[in-house]
Design a protein around this motif. Structure first.
Motif, PDB file in Angstrom:
ATOM      1  N   GLU B 222       9.486   9.820   3.428  1.00 18.88           N
ATOM      2  CA  GLU B 222      10.241  10.463   2.350  1.00 18.88           C
ATOM      3  C   GLU B 222      10.700  11.866   2.717  1.00 18.88           C
ATOM      4  O   GLU B 222      11.165  12.611   1.862  1.00 18.88           O
ATOM      5  N   ARG B 257      15.277   5.905  -7.671  1.00 22.75           N
ATOM      6  CA  ARG B 257      13.920   6.098  -8.207  1.00 22.75           C
ATOM      7  C   ARG B 257      13.972   6.516  -9.670  1.00 22.75           C
ATOM      8  O   ARG B 257      13.225   5.989 -10.492  1.00 22.75           O
ATOM      9  N   LEU B 311       8.212  -4.780  -9.727  1.00 29.25           N
ATOM     10  CA  LEU B 311       8.483  -3.427  -9.250  1.00 29.25           C
ATOM     11  C   LEU B 311       7.505  -3.038  -8.143  1.00 29.25           C
ATOM     12  O   LEU B 311       7.864  -2.337  -7.206  1.00 29.25           O
ATOM     13  N   THR B 312       6.256  -3.521  -8.261  1.00 26.14           N
ATOM     14  CA  THR B 312       5.273  -3.251  -7.202  1.00 26.14           C
ATOM     15  C   THR B 312       5.738  -3.856  -5.894  1.00 26.14           C
ATOM     16  O   THR B 312       5.686  -3.229  -4.838  1.00 26.14           O
ATOM     17  N   SER B 315       8.478  -1.789  -4.480  1.00 26.46           N
ATOM     18  CA  SER B 315       7.965  -0.537  -3.917  1.00 26.46           C
ATOM     19  C   SER B 315       7.265  -0.802  -2.584  1.00 26.46           C
ATOM     20  O   SER B 315       7.391  -0.028  -1.650  1.00 26.46           O
ATOM     21  N   ARG B 319       7.605   0.794   1.185  1.00 26.23           N
ATOM     22  CA  ARG B 319       6.473   1.449   1.825  1.00 26.23           C
ATOM     23  C   ARG B 319       6.092   0.788   3.142  1.00 26.23           C
ATOM     24  O   ARG B 319       5.905   1.448   4.146  1.00 26.23           O
ATOM     25  N   ILE B 368      -2.462   3.262  -0.506  1.00 26.22           N
ATOM     26  CA  ILE B 368      -1.857   2.933  -1.811  1.00 26.22           C
ATOM     27  C   ILE B 368      -1.493   1.442  -1.858  1.00 26.22           C
ATOM     28  O   ILE B 368      -1.745   0.760  -2.853  1.00 26.22           O
ATOM     29  N   ARG B 371      -4.726  -0.577  -1.985  1.00 22.06           N
ATOM     30  CA  ARG B 371      -5.298  -0.482  -3.338  1.00 22.06           C
ATOM     31  C   ARG B 371      -4.603  -1.499  -4.250  1.00 22.06           C
ATOM     32  O   ARG B 371      -5.255  -2.233  -4.991  1.00 22.06           O
ATOM     33  N   GLU B 372      -3.284  -1.561  -4.159  1.00 25.04           N
ATOM     34  CA  GLU B 372      -2.518  -2.467  -5.014  1.00 25.04           C
ATOM     35  C   GLU B 372      -2.879  -3.929  -4.699  1.00 25.04           C
ATOM     36  O   GLU B 372      -2.991  -4.764  -5.597  1.00 25.04           O
TER      37      GLU B 372
END
Lengths: 224, 470
Positions: B222, B257, B311-312, B315, B319, B368, B371-372
Motif C-alpha cells: 500500500e 476502498r 468482501l473478505t 480483500s 492481500r 490478518i 486470522r480470517e
C-alpha cells in the motif's frame, strides 16, 4: 450500567436504546461525533461502557476513541462496524477498542459482549464475600482469585453461584437445572453434566473439586 | 497494482522498441553478441586489408632491390677485344643478404647461352627486345621472385646480355603477416576499450532503474510514495511517468476502498436495523408470528454474513497477491480468534478448547489473512456443532510444516469433503450458510504454500487441518 450509545442510523439507534433501557441500563444517545464529545464532556467518567459506531456523519468514530484513550479513560468500548475490510478490525483494536461487533448482530450477543466488557473494567471492591479460594462480588456477579477475575461463561457462573448460595455447598442436579434454565426451556440432566464437567476442568487449576454424591448431586470442595 | 508497476520498470530496462516482444531478453547480452560480431568482422577486415597493403609495399621494395642488384650485375658484363668480360660483383649479393636472409639465384646469358650462374632457372621471355621483366615462379619447390634485365652487348645490337636474378620470399611473407597481425591487434584493443567504456556507460544508465526496481520490490503493497533517486535526465522522464502512475493507482485504490466501505455501511446498517427490529418484534409476538419474526432476523444476519464473506474474499485476493508476510506468534493468534468467537459459541453451549503446547510457535505469514481463515474454520465448526459439544483446536509442528487442527463433533464432511472447499458449495439446506468459509481458508492456505484438508473422524465429527510450510 450507564451506557453511551454513539450511532447515527435513527432506527438502529432507537432499537438499541429501547433494548438497553428495557434491560435496566441508563442510556445516553449521541447521533454525531460532535454530540458524542459533548456527552463525554458532561459525564465522561460515569460511563461504564461506550457503544460506538465507526461511521458517523461528521467524522470517524475512531477519532472519538483515540481522544478518550488519550485522556487515559479506561472505559470499555465496543465498536459497531459495518465495514468488512480486514485491516479495519486490527486498526480498531490498535486504536483502543476493547471489542468489536460486526453489523448486523444479535441482541443477545451484544448483551453478552457488554457484560464481559463491563466486568473486565471493574476494580476489586473491599470486603467481598469469601468463598475459598475465591472472593465473590455479588453486585457485579464476579468471582475474584487474588487480584484477578475468574473467567467464567454465564452458565458456569450460575452454577458456581448456586454452590455459593447453598448451605454446605451441596447442590442436586435438579436445583442446578432450575438455576440454569427457565421453565419453558426443554433441557435434560445431560446439559447440567456437560456444564459441570467444563466448570470442573476450569477450576481444577485453583484446587477446587466437585465431588459427585450418589443420589444427592455435587459438593463443592476446596483442597489447597 | 504495485506489482504491475514493478513489471513496468523491469520492461523499461529493455529497449523501448522491444517492449512489444513477449519473450524476456537481456540488453547487455544482446549488445555483447552484436559487439562480438562487429569485433570479429572488423578484425578479419583489418587483417586482410593490412595484409594486402603490406604485400604490395614489400613486393615493390623487393623488386626495386632486385632490380638494382641485377643492374649492377648487368653493368659488369662488357665486350672487350671481341670477347666478353664478366666479373661477378659479390658485394652486390651481400647487399641482398643484409636486406633479407633469403636464397639468391642468378643467371647471366649471352643471347641463349648461359655464361654464369644457375643454368636451370625458369625460362622467361627471352625474346629480343625485352629489357625488363618481373615475375614470381616456383624453383626448387619454393616461390622465388625473379627480375630479368637485358642490354645489347655492342652498338650493333647483334648480341644481347640477360641477367636473371631471383630471391625467395619467406622472410617477406613473415613481415607481411606481422604487419597484418599488428594492425588487427590494434583494432581489437581499441574496440575492446570502446566496448568496456560502452558497457560501463550502459551499467551506469541501468543502475537507477535497478534502484527503482529494488525500491518498488521492497515497499509494502500500500506504499504509493513517489520514487526518488538520482538519475540522468533520460531516466528521470521514466521516473516522472512512474510516479504519475503510482499517484493514479493510489487515487483509484482509495476511491474503490471508500466506495466499498461506504457501500458496505449503507447495506449492512439497514440490515442491522431490520434484524434488531424483527428480534424485538419477536419478543412482543407469540406462536407462529414470533417464529416468523425470528426467522426474518436470522435471514437478515445470514445475508449480511454472505456480503461479509464476499468482501473478505475480494480483500484477500488483493492481500495474497502481494504476499504480506510477517513473523507471527501462532498461539497468540489462535487465542485471539477463540476470544472473538467465544460469545457466539457460548450461546450455543459449545466449548472452544485450545490444547496448547508449552513451546512458542512462530511462523512467517500474513497474520490478518490467516486470522480470517481461522475465523472461517471455527465459525463453520460452531455452526455445525451440536449443542453442548466441544471443539478442540491444537497445533502440530513437524520440521517442514505447522498444522492447525480444528476438530468438532458435528456431522462431518460427507463422502466428498474436497467438494466443500469450492465456493458456494454447502451441505446446509436451510440457505443460511454463505458457502465461502472453507473456500477462503483453502485459498489462504494455498497462497502460503500450504493446504487445507477436511477429514471425517472415525469417532464422528469433522476435522479441518490447515497446514502451512515453516
Amino acid at each position: 450500567m450507564k451506557c453511551l450509545v454513539v450511532e447515527d442510523t435513527p432506527s438502529l439507534a432507537q432499537h438499541l436504546t429501547s433494548h438497553l433501557t428495557q434491560a435496566s441500563h441508563t442510556v445516553d444517545l449521541a447521533t454525531t461525533l460532535k454530540q458524542a464529545f459533548q456527552c463525554w464532556e458532561l459525564s465522561g467518567p460515569q460511563y461504564d461502557v461506550v457503544i460506538l459506531d465507526i461511521s458517523l456523519p461528521d467524522g470517524e468514530g475512531s477519532t472519538f476513541l483515540e481522544a478518550i484513550r488519550k485522556a487515559h479513560s479506561q472505559v470499555g468500548v465496543l465498536v459497531l462496524t459495518a465495514r468488512s475490510h480486514l485491516d479495519d478490525k486490527v486498526h480498531l483494536l490498535d486504536a483502543g477498542a476493547d471489542d468489536y461487533l460486526t453489523k448486523p448482530f444479535e441482541l443477545k450477543e451484544l448483551d453478552a459482549r457488554l457484560r464481559v466488557l463491563h466486568r473486565r473494567g471493574l476494580g476489586k471492591l473491599p470486603d467481598l464475600q469469601a468463598f475459598p479460594p475465591f472472593e465473590y462480588d455479588p453486585i457485579h456477579r464476579v468471582f475474584w482469585f487474588q487480584r484477578d477475575q475468574v473467567s467464567l461463561r454465564s452458565q458456569e457462573l450460575k452454577l458456581l453461584e448456586a454452590f455459593l448460595d447453598t448451605p454446605g455447598h451441596v447442590c442436586s442436579k435438579a436445583s442446578l437445572m432450575d438455576r440454569l434454565y427457565s421453565l419453558d426451556q426443554a433441557v435434560t440432566e445431560n446439559a447440567v453434566e456437560v456444564h459441570m464437567g467444563r466448570l470442573r476442568k476450569k477450576l481444577k487449576a485453583y484446587g477446587v473439586e466437585f465431588e459427585t454424591l450418589r443420589g444427592l448431586g455435587y459438593r463443592y470442595a476446596f483442597k489447597p | 497494482m504495485a506489482s504491475n508497476l514493478k513489471r513496468f520498470v523491469g520492461l523499461a530496462i529493455a529497449m523501448r522498441s522491444n517492449l512489444s516482444q513477449d519473450a524476456p531478453w537481456s540488453l547487455k547480452r544482446r549488445l555483447f553478441r552484436q559487439w562480438l560480431f562487429i569485433l570479429v568482422a572488423l578484425s578479419i577486415g583489418t587483417y586482410l586489408t593490412a595484409s594486402l597493403i603490406a604485400q604490395s609495399v614489400v613486393q615493390k621494395s623487393q623488386d626495386n632491390l632486385l632490380q638494382s642488384i641485377a643492374q649492377v650485375i648487368l653493368d659488369s658484363v662488357v665486350q672487350r677485344n671481341q670477347g666478353v668480360e664478366f666479373d661477378l660483383p659479390y658485394s652486390a649479393f651481400d647487399v641482398l643478404g643484409y636486406a633479407a636472409p633469403e636464397q639468391i639465384y642468378y643467371q647471366v646469358r649471352l643471347n641463349k647461352e648461359v655464361i654464369a650462374g644457375y643454368a636451370d632457372l625458369p625460362n622467361f621471355n627471352r625474346s629480343i627486345g625485352v629489357t625488363k621483366l618481373t615475375q614470381t615462379a616456383v624453383y626448387l619447390h619454393q616461390e622465388v621472385r625473379f627480375v630479368q634485365l637485358s642490354k645489347p652487348l655492342n652498338p650493333t645490337q647483334s648480341e644481347m646480355v640477360y641477367v636473371l636474378l631471383g630471391q625467395t620470399q619467406d622472410s617477406y611473407e613473415n613481415t607481411i603477416e606481422n604487419i597484418a597481425m599488428l594492425a588487427a591487434s590494434g583494432t581489437i584493443v581499441a574496440f575492446v576499450i570502446l566496448a568496456i567504456l560502452g558497457f560501463t556507460g550502459l551499467q551506469a544508465t541501468l543502475k537507477p532503474l535497478a534502484r527503482i526496481q529494488h525500491n518498488l520490490n521492497s515497499r509494502p503493497a500500500e506504499d504509493f510514495t513517489p520514487v526518488t533517486t538520482n538519475a540522468p535526465n533520460e531516466i528521470n522522464t521514466l521516473i516522472t511517468t512512474l510516479n504519475q502512475t503510482l499517484e493514479r493507482h493510489k487515487r483509484l485504490l482509495e476511491q474503490s476502498r471508500n466506495f466499498i466501505a461506504e457501500a458496505t455501511h449503507q447495506i449492512k446498517t439497514p440490515i442491522a436495523a431490520l434484524s434488531i427490529e424483527s428480534e424485538l418484534l419477536a419478543k412482543e409476538l407469540s406462536g407462529t408470528l414470533r417464529d416468523r419474526a425470528h426467522n426474518l432476523s436470522v435471514r437478515a444476519r445470514y445475508t449480511s454474513k454472505l456480503i461479509h464473506q464476499l468482501l473478505t474474499q475480494a480483500s484477500l485476493t488483493y492481500r495474497l497477491t502481494d504476499q504480506i508476510k510477517q513473523p507471527t506468534a501462532l498461539k497468540g493468534l489462535i487465542r485471539s480468534v477463540l476470544h472473538t468467537l467465544d460469545t457466539h459459541a457460548e450461546r450455543k453451549g459449545v466449548a472452544l478448547n485450545f490444547v496448547e503446547s508449552e513451546d512458542p510457535v512462530l511462523i512467517s505469514c500474513d497474520a490478518i489473512a490467516l486470522r480470517e481463515a481461522l475465523v472461517c474454520l471455527l465459525d463453520n465448526a460452531i455452526d455445525f456443532s451440536p449443542e453442548l459439544s466441544d471443539i478442540e483446536v491444537y497445533i502440530e509442528v513437524s520440521p517442514t510444516h505447522v498444522e492447525i487442527h480444528v476438530s468438532d463433533q458435528g456431522p462431518g464432511f460427507g463422502s466428498d469433503p474436497d467438494r466443500l472447499k469450492k465456493a458456494f458449495v454447502t451441505t446446509r439446506d436451510d440457505h443460511q450458510g454463505g458457502g465461502l468459509g472453507l473456500a477462503i481458508a483453502e485459498r489462504v492456505a494455498a497462497q502460503h504454500g500450504g493446504s487445507l484438508t477436511l477429514l471425517n473422524q472415525p469417532q464422528g465429527g469433522g476435522r479441518c487441518v490447515l497446514s502451512l510450510p515453516v
